[in-house]
Design a protein around this motif. Structure first.
Motif, mmCIF file in Angstrom:
data_model
loop_
_atom_site.group_PDB
_atom_site.id
_atom_site.type_symbol
_atom_site.label_atom_id
_atom_site.label_comp_id
_atom_site.label_asym_id
_atom_site.label_seq_id
_atom_site.Cartn_x
_atom_site.Cartn_y
_atom_site.Cartn_z
ATOM 1 N N PRO A 1 -4.027 1.779 2.162
ATOM 2 C CA PRO A 1 -2.675 1.604 2.683
ATOM 3 C C PRO A 1 -2.783 1.763 4.328
ATOM 4 O O PRO A 1 -3.527 2.543 4.904
ATOM 5 N N VAL A 2 -1.996 0.785 4.587
ATOM 6 C CA VAL A 2 -1.955 0.890 6.289
ATOM 7 C C VAL A 2 -0.503 0.994 6.601
ATOM 8 O O VAL A 2 -0.094 1.389 7.878
ATOM 9 N N ASP A 3 0.667 0.583 5.708
ATOM 10 C CA ASP A 3 2.102 0.664 6.372
ATOM 11 C C ASP A 3 2.757 1.006 5.007
ATOM 12 O O ASP A 3 2.778 0.320 4.121
ATOM 13 N N ILE A 4 3.129 2.426 4.821
ATOM 14 C CA ILE A 4 3.756 2.979 3.505
ATOM 15 C C ILE A 4 5.048 2.862 3.697
ATOM 16 O O ILE A 4 5.790 3.633 4.736
ATOM 17 N N HIS A 5 6.037 2.359 2.946
ATOM 18 C CA HIS A 5 7.340 2.480 2.906
ATOM 19 C C HIS A 5 7.811 2.961 1.373
ATOM 20 O O HIS A 5 6.802 3.450 0.448
ATOM 21 N N PRO A 6 9.082 3.690 0.923
ATOM 22 C CA PRO A 6 9.360 4.427 -0.313
ATOM 23 C C PRO A 6 8.989 3.503 -1.485
ATOM 24 O O PRO A 6 8.353 4.161 -2.425
ATOM 25 N N ASP A 7 9.311 2.377 -1.310
ATOM 26 C CA ASP A 7 9.277 1.356 -2.477
ATOM 27 C C ASP A 7 7.897 0.626 -2.652
ATOM 28 O O ASP A 7 7.673 -0.266 -3.446
ATOM 29 N N TYR A 8 7.240 0.231 -1.610
ATOM 30 C CA TYR A 8 6.013 -0.566 -1.402
ATOM 31 C C TYR A 8 5.301 -0.137 -0.237
ATOM 32 O O TYR A 8 5.599 0.653 0.591
#
Length: 124
Positions: A62-69
């Motif tokens: 992971p390089v950019d983590i958001h709540p849903d993706y």
């Protein structure tokens, strides 16, 4: 339980969007494998479906983590090097190699993304 998901979109040769994020437990130090499955395997005598073979295509992080993706990038390199101001290993591409099909060596939408390990557990 470790988060598993699916490839939602292939952004480019090195980056994908997956349908799991921080709400699912994705963390920056996790490493994932992207997998595809073979066509159904049939018994040649009975025609019975025996199952499918699962192929690991590549490892990603992971390089950019958001709540849903999350956006993930390749965590593997090829044997060659790129020549810039420094010697760097060249990242392994996620894109399709048109000459290879069995077990596919490229990522596409719908492929399975499975948790493998965390960085501190990874011996590689």
């Amino acid at each position: 339980m470790e988060p598993n998901g699916l490839v939602a979109e292939v952004i480019d040769n090195y980056n994908i969007v997956v349908n799991i994020g921080s709400d699912d437990g994705v963390e920056p130090d996790h490493r994932y494998g992207v997998y595809t499955e073979s066509d159904p395997i049939e018994d040649p005598e009975t025609g019975e479906k025996l199952g499918r073979i699962e192929y690991k295509i590549i490892k990603v992080k992971p390089v950019d983590i958001h709540p849903d993706y999350a956006i993930m990038t390749t965590d593997e390199t090829t044997g060659g090097f790129t020549f810039t101001s420094q010697l760097q290993q060249k990242p392994k591409k996620l894109a399709k190699d048109p000459e290879f099909e069995p077990g596919r060596d490229y990522v596409q939408q719908g492929d399975t993304v499975k948790y493998i390990t965390t960085v501190e557990d990874d011996d590689s």
